[in-house]
Design a protein around this motif. Structure first.
Motif, short mmCIF file in Angstrom:
data_model
loop_
_atom_site.label_atom_id
_atom_site.label_comp_id
_atom_site.label_asym_id
_atom_site.label_seq_id
_atom_site.Cartn_x
_atom_site.Cartn_y
_atom_site.Cartn_z
N THR A 1 -31.31 39.58 -37.97
CA THR A 1 -30.64 40.86 -37.78
C THR A 1 -29.13 40.70 -37.79
OG1 THR A 1 -32.48 41.63 -36.42
CG2 THR A 1 -30.43 42.87 -36.27
N ARG B 1 -27.62 48.69 -38.47
CA ARG B 1 -28.12 47.32 -38.43
C ARG B 1 -28.82 46.97 -39.74
NH1 ARG B 1 -31.06 45.02 -33.09
NH2 ARG B 1 -29.23 44.86 -31.71
N GLN C 1 -31.66 44.27 -41.18
CA GLN C 1 -32.66 43.32 -40.70
C GLN C 1 -33.53 42.85 -41.85
OE1 GLN C 1 -36.16 44.32 -37.97
NE2 GLN C 1 -34.80 43.23 -36.57
#
Length: 339
Positions: free
Chosen positions: A134, A143, A145
């Motif tokens: 991540t 984010r 990931q």
């Protein structure tokens, strides 16, 4: 942290706990290498895990440090495994530019049984599951990931597969962990943990040279032959050279990162760049934990009380924080206001 008393390029200049970027321009390769000493030993000594767990977490720390120090922003890089093996959870949290914290979770009975059977390789301890990588650049950003399947593979193979599938960059990774004994000035010996790692990537100017054989996509129609790209000779040479590294060299304090890189690539000409130091540093604080508790419901606050107080211990560094239940309002909407 690295010792900056020498000059860039001197053998042994970076020292322990410093990631050294390098380039082998004659082979269109770039990478990073590291030897971890006091930083790694401090993390593992604090947790006092059984040796197989410490070795596995040490590999994860090396891998995370190699990848995390390549990021050029303020934020976090987090590597986490969730599996069905005796060690079902590993978490390594890297906060740019230098802070590392880590912990592992394991089943004591299953681990003891695995050790008795001699099944202590990383793939044995992890079992099947996933690794999540991540990238978190903080507030007001999304984010990123990447998820990689773990199914009887080493952490080296997992990292190589991640770059091939997600980044489409040919990558080779080496990780090694050792426990060494050194004589102390006061007499006797002291054991400590060390580890080393190297990641090399093929980054030619011509993108088509980076193409690797396609991953299997299922059965081909009868009479149709699969087409595969020929591996690039320069990349084959890089992989062959990296494969000559002994585990003992990667972790040996007498070898050093620059010396190892010179041994590997001196015929092709290897350049090293200023190192990135890393340290054992947890980001927990009383304020952060208080913010988390402030989001609890009244029932959750009540369930957290023991002997009239709320105690929270950080899983990463072991620091214990105590709170009075009266610090939180009964509806769990935040700190109670003073009358």
């Amino acid at each position: 942290m690295s010792d900056l008393s020498g000059s860039l390029g001197e053998l042994g200049f970076a020292g322990d706990d410093a990631v050294v970027p390098f380039a082998v321009e004659g082979l269109d390769a770039r990478g990073r290498a590291v030897q971890l000493g006091p930083m790694l030993d401090s993390i593992l000594a604090r947790h006092a895990y059984p040796e197989p767990v410490s070795r596995l977490l040490a590999e994860m720390i090396v891998l995370t440090v190699l990848l995390g120090t390549s990021l050029k922003f303020q934020g976090k890089f987090i590597a986490q495994t969730q599996t069905d093996g005796p060690v079902d959870l590993l978490v390594v949290d890297f906060s740019t530019p230098s802070d590392v914290r880590a912990y592992a979770r394991f089943d004591e009975a299953r681990l003891a049984a695995a050790v008795e059977r001699g099944e202590t390789e990383p793939e044995d301890l992890l079992g099947s599951g996933v690794m999540a990588l991540t990238v978190d650049q903080g507030a007001h950003t999304q984010r990123y990931q990447g998820i990689v399947e773990l199914n009887g593979t080493t952490l080296e193979e997992v990292a190589e597969g991640y770059f091939r599938q997600s980044e489409q960059i040919p990558t080779t990774v080496r990780l090694a962990v050792a426990r060494i004994a050194r004589r102390e000035e006061t007499g006797g010996f002291r054991e400590s943990w060390r580890a080393g790692g190297l990641v090399a990537q093929f980054l030619p100017e011509a993108p088509e040279r980076m193409r690797l054989p396609d991953l299997p996509g299922g059965d081909l129609p009868e009479g149709v032959e699969a087409f595969e790209f020929e591996p690039d000779d320069a990349w084959l040479e890089v992989r062959a050279l990296v494969d000559t590294i002994e585990d003992s060299e990667l972790a040996d304090p007498e070898v050093g990162v620059e010396r190892l890189l010179f041994r590997l690539f001196h015929e092709r000409g290897v350049r090293v760049f200023p190192s990135d130091g890393v340290r054992d540093e947890c980001s927990c604080s009383r304020e952060r934990i208080r913010d988390v508790l402030s989001s609890f419901t009244a029932t959750e606050i009540e369930e957290s009380i023991e002997d009239g107080r709320i105690e929270v211990t950080c899983e990463f560094c072991g620091e214990a924080y105590e709170f009075e239940p009266s610090e939180f309002d009964p509806e769990g909407e935040g700190p109670a206001e003073e009358a």
